[in-house]
Design a protein around this motif. Structure first.
Motif, PDB file in Angstrom:
ATOM      1  N   GLY A 201       0.781  -1.220   0.000  1.00 22.49           N
ATOM      2  CA  GLY A 201       0.000   0.000   0.000  1.00 22.49           C
ATOM      3  C   GLY A 201       0.816   1.276   0.000  1.00 22.49           C
ATOM      4  N   ASN A 202       2.067   1.222   0.448  1.00 24.51           N
ATOM      5  CA  ASN A 202       2.896   2.429   0.507  1.00 24.51           C
ATOM      6  C   ASN A 202       3.780   2.608  -0.725  1.00 24.51           C
ATOM      7  OD1 ASN A 202       4.657   0.272   1.035  1.00 24.51           O
ATOM      8  ND2 ASN A 202       6.023   1.588   2.213  1.00 24.51           N
ATOM      9  N   GLY A 203       3.645   1.713  -1.725  1.00 21.93           N
ATOM     10  CA  GLY A 203       4.464   1.815  -2.933  1.00 21.93           C
ATOM     11  C   GLY A 203       5.587   0.807  -3.003  1.00 21.93           C
ATOM     12  N   ASP A 204       5.889   0.103  -1.911  1.00 23.66           N
ATOM     13  CA  ASP A 204       6.929  -0.935  -1.942  1.00 23.66           C
ATOM     14  C   ASP A 204       6.546  -2.053  -2.903  1.00 23.66           C
ATOM     15  OD1 ASP A 204       8.292   0.442  -0.016  1.00 23.66           O
ATOM     16  OD2 ASP A 204       8.206  -1.108   1.521  1.00 23.66           O
ATOM     17  N   ILE A 205       7.562  -2.682  -3.489  1.00 23.80           N
ATOM     18  CA  ILE A 205       7.377  -3.866  -4.342  1.00 23.80           C
ATOM     19  C   ILE A 205       8.204  -4.998  -3.760  1.00 23.80           C
ATOM     20  CG2 ILE A 205       7.768  -4.856  -6.624  1.00 23.80           C
ATOM     21  CD1 ILE A 205       7.378  -2.023  -7.764  1.00 23.80           C
ATOM     22  N   LEU A 206       7.580  -6.141  -3.569  1.00 31.20           N
ATOM     23  CA  LEU A 206       8.259  -7.299  -3.003  1.00 31.20           C
ATOM     24  C   LEU A 206       8.093  -8.475  -3.949  1.00 31.20           C
ATOM     25  CD1 LEU A 206       9.721  -8.621  -0.586  1.00 31.20           C
ATOM     26  CD2 LEU A 206       7.476  -9.132   0.387  1.00 31.20           C
ATOM     27  N   MET A 207       9.210  -9.047  -4.417  1.00 32.91           N
ATOM     28  CA  MET A 207       9.173 -10.210  -5.289  1.00 32.91           C
ATOM     29  C   MET A 207       9.259 -11.470  -4.437  1.00 32.91           C
ATOM     30  SD  MET A 207       8.820  -8.643  -8.112  1.00 32.91           S
ATOM     31  CE  MET A 207       8.902 -10.041  -9.249  1.00 32.91           C
ATOM     32  N   SER A 208       8.455 -12.468  -4.792  1.00 34.98           N
ATOM     33  CA  SER A 208       8.353 -13.669  -3.970  1.00 34.98           C
ATOM     34  C   SER A 208       8.444 -14.915  -4.834  1.00 34.98           C
ATOM     35  CB  SER A 208       7.020 -13.660  -3.218  1.00 34.98           C
ATOM     36  OG  SER A 208       6.769 -14.891  -2.596  1.00 34.98           O
ATOM     37  N   THR A 209       9.115 -15.952  -4.294  1.00 34.02           N
ATOM     38  CA  THR A 209       9.200 -17.225  -5.002  1.00 34.02           C
ATOM     39  C   THR A 209       8.017 -18.133  -4.687  1.00 34.02           C
ATOM     40  OG1 THR A 209      10.558 -18.131  -3.208  1.00 34.02           O
ATOM     41  CG2 THR A 209      11.716 -17.152  -5.092  1.00 34.02           C
ATOM     42  N   SER A 210       7.341 -17.893  -3.543  1.00 35.61           N
ATOM     43  CA  SER A 210       6.159 -18.674  -3.187  1.00 35.61           C
ATOM     44  C   SER A 210       5.295 -17.876  -2.230  1.00 35.61           C
ATOM     45  CB  SER A 210       6.549 -20.015  -2.563  1.00 35.61           C
ATOM     46  OG  SER A 210       7.194 -19.809  -1.320  1.00 35.61           O
ATOM     47  N   LEU A 211       4.034 -18.295  -2.120  1.00 38.91           N
ATOM     48  CA  LEU A 211       3.086 -17.562  -1.303  1.00 38.91           C
ATOM     49  C   LEU A 211       2.069 -18.528  -0.720  1.00 38.91           C
ATOM     50  CD1 LEU A 211       1.317 -14.239  -2.146  1.00 38.91           C
ATOM     51  CD2 LEU A 211      -0.082 -16.261  -1.796  1.00 38.91           C
ATOM     52  N   SER A 212       1.684 -18.283   0.522  1.00 41.03           N
ATOM     53  CA  SER A 212       0.638 -19.086   1.156  1.00 41.03           C
ATOM     54  C   SER A 212      -0.208 -18.182   2.038  1.00 41.03           C
ATOM     55  CB  SER A 212       1.242 -20.221   1.987  1.00 41.03           C
ATOM     56  OG  SER A 212       2.088 -19.702   3.001  1.00 41.03           O
TER      57      SER A 212
END
Length: 391
Positions: A201-212
């Protein structure tokens, strides 16, 4: 009043609205209920509906964005992650910084692509050109009036007061306040692109290899094998399109030709309409991605034969529906016509789904339609909303 009822009421009141878009071009909007067993669940008109994650293109949350203090630095990683930081320091080959959403972080310096000492997430043109180069050494970037200048060397240490830099084998120290940014030579081999892109929500971008899913939001694993838990109210977008889908608005066209009419401004705009912050083809919902194009415009994109389908919603934008919108749309691939339509303010918008298998160059031409004799483009704002290429 029972505790069970109160819990149910709390879930109802605090579940944010979410929009789930699928690879088939479908969209579902409802209240978020969670992510379990590889499926995302929404409540739509009082009924639970779930979609397998394998079919999800993106999940967009419609809550209010977080209001945080402006960052003093923007930290970008090689995997595409980008964080606003209240401070950023480098000691003993590690970067230490504080994200407004994720808190205090410490990462190996080799994961960092660049650090810009700014409170803005958008990059200026000079900085972008330096970042896009293949830099064999680190760059210490300093602004001199309206120009960015730089020194080649090795970043040794960064504190709130100074930057130590190895220049021609000699260590020099520069006041931190004079430094515009730092661009690092890649020290690690490129890895496989992350599968999921999270916008916070604040503009950060986070790349992820997996999600649960978790009870309050999601848990993600980063390239550095770190696990991060995020409450749902801090999320803006979960993008599963990496490697599957390319939105036409993600990259500039290879070539643009435009003969200006009586309207001032550019030939097209990306991820918005000319007179509105979102694209809304007549009779359709609003879309956050796509193109809005004026007549007498030709756009060419290089596909390289890598995609199978081109999908979009086409129509005159609703922001000018009271005008006399009238456009021709012709889409061709490698010189072969794939689609020809005439669209006016009186017509309902429509989906298109074109076969672009093996096509190298895609061409989109917007003409005046019935206005061709007068060359008047009032209201001729053609949307290619949610325009995407699918592998």
């Amino acid at each position: 009043m029972s505790n069970v009822f109160l819990m149910a009421l709390a879930v109802c009141c605090f579940s944010p609205p979410a929009e789930v878009s699928t690879l088939r071009g479908e969209s579902r909007v409802g209240e978020w209920r969670g992510l379990t067993d590889g499926r995302v669940t929404l409540v739509i008109a009082g009924k639970e509906e779930s979609v397998p994650l394998t079919e999800v293109l993106e999940i967009r949350f419609r809550g209010e964005p977080m209001k945080l203090d402006k960052p003093s630095a923007i930290v970008a990683l090689w995997d595409g992650s980008k964080f606003g930081a209240s401070h950023a320091q480098i000691t003993e080959k590690r970067i230490h910084f504080a994200s407004g959403v994720l808190g205090e972080l410490s990462l190996p310096q080799g994961l960092v692509a660049n650090v810009r000492f700014s409170d803005r997430f958008d990059d200026d043109e000079q900085w972008s050109k330096l970042v896009d180069r293949e830099n064999k050494t680190d760059l210490l970037v300093i602004r001199k009036e309206q120009t960015l200048d730089y020194l080649d060397g090795v970043v040794v240490e960064v504190t709130d007061k100074s930057v130590k830099f190895l220049l021609d084998g000699e260590e020099v120290s520069t006041k931190r306040e004079r430094v515009y940014g730092l661009i690092f030579a890649r020290r690690t081999s490129p890895t496989k692109p992350a599968a999921i892109r999270l916008e916070l929500g604040n503009g950060d971008i986070l790349m992820s290899t997996s999600l649960s899913g978790t009870s309050s939001g999601v848990s993600v694993t980063t390239e550095s094998k770190s696990k991060v838990e995020l409450p749902i109210e801090r999320l803006k977008l979960l993008d599963f399109s990496q490697g599957k889908v390319r939105y036409l608005s993600q990259d500039p066209p290879r070539d643009v030709k435009y003969t200006r009419g009586i309207q001032d401004g550019p030939a097209f705009v990306q991820d918005r309409a000319f007179y509105a912050s979102e694209l809304k083809p007549i009779g359709m919902r609003a879309f956050a991605r796509g193109l809005c194009i004026r007549p007498q415009t030709t756009l060419r994109y290089r596909l390289g034969g890598d995609y199978r389908r081109l999908q979009a919603i086409v129509g005159i934008d609703e922001s000018v529906k009271d005008g006399n919108g009238d456009c021709d749309l012709v889409i061709s691939g490698d010189g072969k016509q794939l689609l020809k339509l005439r669209l006016t303010s009186r017509d309902a918008s429509r989906p298109i789904d074109l076969d672009v298998t093996d096509i190298v160059v895609l061409e989109i031409v917007v003409g005046f339609g019935g206005d061709a004799a007068t060359n008047v483009d009032l209201g001729d704002n053609l949307d290619l909303a949610d325009a995407k290429l699918i592998k």
